[in-house]
Write a protein that holds these residues in place. Structure first.
Motif, PDB file in Angstrom:
ATOM      1  N   PRO A  77       0.852  -1.199   0.000  1.00 44.69           N
ATOM      2  CA  PRO A  77       0.000   0.000   0.000  1.00 44.69           C
ATOM      3  C   PRO A  77       0.886   1.246   0.000  1.00 44.69           C
ATOM      4  CG  PRO A  77      -0.786  -1.582   1.603  1.00 44.69           C
ATOM      5  CD  PRO A  77       0.539  -2.097   1.108  1.00 44.69           C
ATOM      6  N   ASN A  78       0.520   2.250  -0.808  1.00 44.70           N
ATOM      7  CA  ASN A  78       1.383   3.421  -0.915  1.00 44.70           C
ATOM      8  C   ASN A  78       0.626   4.642  -1.408  1.00 44.70           C
ATOM      9  OD1 ASN A  78       1.975   3.854  -4.034  1.00 44.70           O
ATOM     10  ND2 ASN A  78       1.972   1.640  -3.660  1.00 44.70           N
ATOM     11  N   TRP A  79       1.215   5.806  -1.143  1.00 40.38           N
ATOM     12  CA  TRP A  79       0.788   7.082  -1.713  1.00 40.38           C
ATOM     13  C   TRP A  79       1.717   7.342  -2.884  1.00 40.38           C
ATOM     14  CZ3 TRP A  79      -2.017  11.115  -2.894  1.00 40.38           C
ATOM     15  CH2 TRP A  79      -1.413  12.291  -3.292  1.00 40.38           C
ATOM     16  N   ASP A  80       1.167   7.615  -4.042  1.00 43.38           N
ATOM     17  CA  ASP A  80       1.966   7.888  -5.231  1.00 43.38           C
ATOM     18  C   ASP A  80       1.849   9.368  -5.565  1.00 43.38           C
ATOM     19  OD1 ASP A  80       3.101   8.154  -7.733  1.00 43.38           O
ATOM     20  OD2 ASP A  80       2.366   6.232  -8.436  1.00 43.38           O
ATOM     21  N   PRO A  81       2.925  10.143  -5.353  1.00 44.24           N
ATOM     22  CA  PRO A  81       2.856  11.577  -5.608  1.00 44.24           C
ATOM     23  C   PRO A  81       2.796  11.932  -7.098  1.00 44.24           C
ATOM     24  CG  PRO A  81       5.066  10.959  -4.947  1.00 44.24           C
ATOM     25  CD  PRO A  81       4.200   9.736  -4.802  1.00 44.24           C
ATOM     26  N   LEU A  84      -1.001  11.144  -7.772  1.00 40.76           N
ATOM     27  CA  LEU A  84      -1.794  11.713  -6.675  1.00 40.76           C
ATOM     28  C   LEU A  84      -2.892  10.751  -6.227  1.00 40.76           C
ATOM     29  CD1 LEU A  84      -2.092  15.393  -7.944  1.00 40.76           C
ATOM     30  CD2 LEU A  84      -0.368  14.400  -6.423  1.00 40.76           C
ATOM     31  N   ALA A  85      -2.483   9.505  -5.944  1.00 38.39           N
ATOM     32  CA  ALA A  85      -3.445   8.481  -5.561  1.00 38.39           C
ATOM     33  C   ALA A  85      -2.876   7.601  -4.457  1.00 38.39           C
ATOM     34  CB  ALA A  85      -3.818   7.621  -6.766  1.00 38.39           C
ATOM     35  N   ILE A  86      -3.788   7.121  -3.621  1.00 41.55           N
ATOM     36  CA  ILE A  86      -3.453   6.103  -2.636  1.00 41.55           C
ATOM     37  C   ILE A  86      -3.747   4.758  -3.290  1.00 41.55           C
ATOM     38  CG2 ILE A  86      -4.122   5.074  -0.430  1.00 41.55           C
ATOM     39  CD1 ILE A  86      -4.837   7.926   0.509  1.00 41.55           C
ATOM     40  N   HIS A  87      -2.747   3.891  -3.338  1.00 40.51           N
ATOM     41  CA  HIS A  87      -2.914   2.554  -3.903  1.00 40.51           C
ATOM     42  C   HIS A  87      -3.008   1.567  -2.742  1.00 40.51           C
ATOM     43  CE1 HIS A  87      -1.902   3.753  -8.056  1.00 40.51           C
ATOM     44  NE2 HIS A  87      -1.162   4.666  -7.440  1.00 40.51           N
ATOM     45  N   LEU A  88      -4.114   0.831  -2.678  1.00 38.86           N
ATOM     46  CA  LEU A  88      -4.307  -0.159  -1.619  1.00 38.86           C
ATOM     47  C   LEU A  88      -4.233  -1.539  -2.239  1.00 38.86           C
ATOM     48  CD1 LEU A  88      -7.247   1.553   0.256  1.00 38.86           C
ATOM     49  CD2 LEU A  88      -4.823   1.579   0.860  1.00 38.86           C
ATOM     50  N   CYS A  89      -3.407  -2.380  -1.664  1.00 37.00           N
ATOM     51  CA  CYS A  89      -3.212  -3.731  -2.176  1.00 37.00           C
ATOM     52  C   CYS A  89      -2.809  -4.606  -0.997  1.00 37.00           C
ATOM     53  CB  CYS A  89      -2.144  -3.728  -3.268  1.00 37.00           C
ATOM     54  SG  CYS A  89      -0.590  -3.016  -2.677  1.00 37.00           S
ATOM     55  N   ASN A  90      -2.294  -5.789  -1.276  1.00 41.51           N
ATOM     56  CA  ASN A  90      -1.859  -6.705  -0.235  1.00 41.51           C
ATOM     57  C   ASN A  90      -0.345  -6.646  -0.141  1.00 41.51           C
ATOM     58  OD1 ASN A  90      -1.045  -9.197   1.139  1.00 41.51           O
ATOM     59  ND2 ASN A  90      -3.215  -9.687   1.038  1.00 41.51           N
ATOM     60  N   VAL A 101      -8.586   1.012   8.485  1.00 39.09           N
ATOM     61  CA  VAL A 101      -8.470   2.453   8.703  1.00 39.09           C
ATOM     62  C   VAL A 101      -7.030   2.867   8.963  1.00 39.09           C
ATOM     63  CG1 VAL A 101      -8.985   2.459  11.187  1.00 39.09           C
ATOM     64  CG2 VAL A 101      -9.596   4.435   9.778  1.00 39.09           C
ATOM     65  N   GLU A 102      -6.227   2.029   9.622  1.00 33.58           N
ATOM     66  CA  GLU A 102      -4.846   2.393   9.897  1.00 33.58           C
ATOM     67  C   GLU A 102      -4.036   2.499   8.607  1.00 33.58           C
ATOM     68  OE1 GLU A 102      -3.857  -0.777  12.537  1.00 33.58           O
ATOM     69  OE2 GLU A 102      -4.519   0.330  14.314  1.00 33.58           O
ATOM     70  N   THR A 103      -4.196   1.534   7.709  1.00 29.57           N
ATOM     71  CA  THR A 103      -3.450   1.549   6.448  1.00 29.57           C
ATOM     72  C   THR A 103      -3.863   2.743   5.598  1.00 29.57           C
ATOM     73  OG1 THR A 103      -3.190  -0.852   6.466  1.00 29.57           O
ATOM     74  CG2 THR A 103      -2.940   0.248   4.342  1.00 29.57           C
ATOM     75  N   GLU A 107      -1.450   6.064   4.643  1.00 28.94           N
ATOM     76  CA  GLU A 107      -1.154   6.512   3.273  1.00 28.94           C
ATOM     77  C   GLU A 107      -1.712   7.912   3.029  1.00 28.94           C
ATOM     78  OE1 GLU A 107       1.110   5.007   1.806  1.00 28.94           O
ATOM     79  OE2 GLU A 107       1.032   3.170   3.001  1.00 28.94           O
ATOM     80  N   TYR A 108      -2.848   8.230   3.614  1.00 27.59           N
ATOM     81  CA  TYR A 108      -3.430   9.567   3.518  1.00 27.59           C
ATOM     82  C   TYR A 108      -2.452  10.589   4.106  1.00 27.59           C
ATOM     83  CZ  TYR A 108      -7.181  13.077   3.622  1.00 27.59           C
ATOM     84  OH  TYR A 108      -7.957  14.186   3.415  1.00 27.59           O
ATOM     85  N   ALA A 109      -1.802  10.223   5.221  1.00 27.89           N
ATOM     86  CA  ALA A 109      -0.833  11.127   5.848  1.00 27.89           C
ATOM     87  C   ALA A 109       0.358  11.378   4.935  1.00 27.89           C
ATOM     88  CB  ALA A 109      -0.377  10.561   7.191  1.00 27.89           C
ATOM     89  N   HIS A 110       0.745  10.388   4.143  1.00 25.37           N
ATOM     90  CA  HIS A 110       1.813  10.631   3.168  1.00 25.37           C
ATOM     91  C   HIS A 110       1.363  11.684   2.149  1.00 25.37           C
ATOM     92  CE1 HIS A 110       4.795   7.831   4.566  1.00 25.37           C
ATOM     93  NE2 HIS A 110       3.967   6.793   4.478  1.00 25.37           N
ATOM     94  N   ALA A 111       0.085  11.682   1.791  1.00 28.46           N
ATOM     95  CA  ALA A 111      -0.437  12.724   0.903  1.00 28.46           C
ATOM     96  C   ALA A 111      -0.339  14.088   1.584  1.00 28.46           C
ATOM     97  CB  ALA A 111      -1.883  12.417   0.507  1.00 28.46           C
TER      98      ALA A 111
END
Length: 186
Positions: A77-81, A84-90, A101-103, A107-111
């Motif tokens: 899971p990552n924030w891609d600058p 400009l998207a949060i990618h959620l995966c395994n 919610v934690e994950t 990632e939202y905080a990285h944004a």
């Protein structure tokens, strides 16, 4: 917040439900991801910040992309600058995406740090600070929706678990250049 499904071809599709019953199995993960992103937005709003950029405008375009059966190209899971998207995966590879919610809040905080400071992804110390800010936001957002004290992050996903009350329990450093420092930065 705009939640969509990202296909392996990096194309995105809207989550649609013609019968408006969102608890059906195929829709649970995207609905959970959208709820978690909304919880992060709401919590930060209560602290005086509207959206990841603080203005409430750029955040409206924030995309949360849920990817099934992938590890986001090895990144987890990552924030891609760039997009400009949060990618959620395994994190571990094929399997359901981590949408807790934690994950999502992490990632939202990285944004947020991207908009506030141009990101904290430079050297080792900058990346460590970026992870700390993201962990603190994730803990705060989690406490806003579940007031049971919980200082352990990512226990639902079972990987990359972090214990903020006792970092050494997960072999993470408690102090700058202290025990476990080299393992954490390599």
């Amino acid at each position: 917040v705009h939640t969509m499904e990202e296909l392996p071809t990096r194309t995105t599709i809207e989550f649609l439900d013609l019968d408006n019953v969102w608890s059906e199995q195929p829709l649970r993960r995207p609905v959970s991801a959208h709820w978690a992103a909304a919880a992060a937005w709401t919590h930060l709003g209560l602290l005086g910040m509207s959206g990841p950029d603080g203005s409430g405008t750029n955040g409206e375009g924030l995309e949360v992309l849920v990817q099934a059966n992938t590890d986001c190209g090895g990144f987890g899971p990552n924030w891609d600058p760039i997009d400009l998207a949060i990618h959620l995966c395994n994190t571990a590879g094929p399997g359901p995406a981590h949408v807790d919610v934690e994950t999502v809040a992490h990632e939202y905080a990285h944004a947020v740090t991207h908009y506030a400071m141009g990101g904290l992804d430079g050297g080792l110390e900058a990346r460590a600070l970026g992870e700390h800010v993201a962990d603190a936001v994730a803990t705060s957002v989690n406490a806003s929706v579940d007031p049971t004290p919980d200082w352990v992050l990512f226990e639902e996903s079972g990987t990359q678990v972090r214990n903020l009350a006792n970092p050494g329990a997960q072999f993470h450093p408690k102090l700058y250049q202290g025990v476990y420092w080299l393992q954490a930065v390599q």
